[in-house]
Motif scaffolding. Structure first.
Motif: not given
Length: 238
Positions: A116, A147-148
């Motif tokens: 992440q 989500q990134r």
């Protein structure tokens, strides 16, 4: 096709000869990259781009040349393919003032194994998601990309797409296979490709693919490209 089979498929290909084998079909790629460049032109001068299924780095090399301050993260499960990209990026870095290799992070693996970090301004996924046979898993793939991304981040996606139940599909497939023959694949490999389209590739109608992308957390996708069986969309993170 599961992760292990997918990785094995690409590892079996001669990565060093991959680009030259498909060179005769480069117009497909060049047109897609040209339009993708226009779509992403609104991004900041220091944008961060995630490339999922980077292969030998064709789209990153095209974007990096156009946008000399962008930074890229290449996610690719095939080590040999990623190594070809790394070598090309290093060679171009020696030839150009605005180096490419120093602006790239090379990640061998899948998206879920990427550490992440700061959200990306945009992501590309070119001819990747059609290898995911289950629609819920395919939606999960796009959800992982979403989500990134930062708020309002842009996804550029392309896949092999067609309504295989439509009366015209057989004729379109024959034209497509004759086009693929231009890559000098040989009859045996062409038949293997035809068989893969039946068993190992999820060729779905365009509206279904667009719906899967949206279900992964994106606004309504906009189709911006079609060439034969390849369709391309862009969508913003919802």
């Amino acid at each position: 096709m599961n992760d292990e089979k997918l990785q094995a498929t690409f590892n079996q290909q001669a990565a060093s000869a991959y680009d030259s084998q498909w060179a005769r079909l480069a117009p497909f790629r060049v047109a897609l990259h040209l339009l993708a460049t226009a779509i992403l032109a609104e991004l900041p001068a220091d944008a961060r781009i995630l490339c999922v299924g980077a292969g030998t780095g064709a789209e990153i090399l095209a974007l990096a040349e156009k946008f000399p301050a962008w930074r890229f993260t290449a996610v690719e499960p095939s080590g040999p393919m990623l190594e070809v990209f790394r070598r090309k990026a290093q060679e171009q870095e020696q030839e150009q003032e605005q180096g490419i290799a120093s602006r790239c992070t090379f990640h061998e693996g899948y998206l879920d194994s990427l550490p992440q970090g700061e959200p990306f301004d945009a992501a590309t996924s070119l001819l990747v998601s059609h290898f995911i046979l289950q629609q819920d898993e395919r939606a999960g793939f796009f959800r992982g990309i979403r989500q990134r991304l930062c708020s309002n981040g842009i996804l550029i996606n392309s896949d092999l797409t067609s309504d295989t139940d439509a009366p015209h599909y057989g004729a379109l497939l024959e034209v497509w296979m004759r086009t693929m023959a231009g890559a000098d694949l040989g009859q045996e490999k062409l038949e293997q490709m035809r068989a893969a389209y039946r068993r190992g590739v999820a060729i779905l109608a365009p509206e279904i693919v667009a719906g899967i992308i949206a279900s992964g957390g994106f606004d309504t996708p906009v189709q911006f490209y079609q060439c034969g069986l390849i369709h391309g969309w862009f969508a913003r993170a919802a």
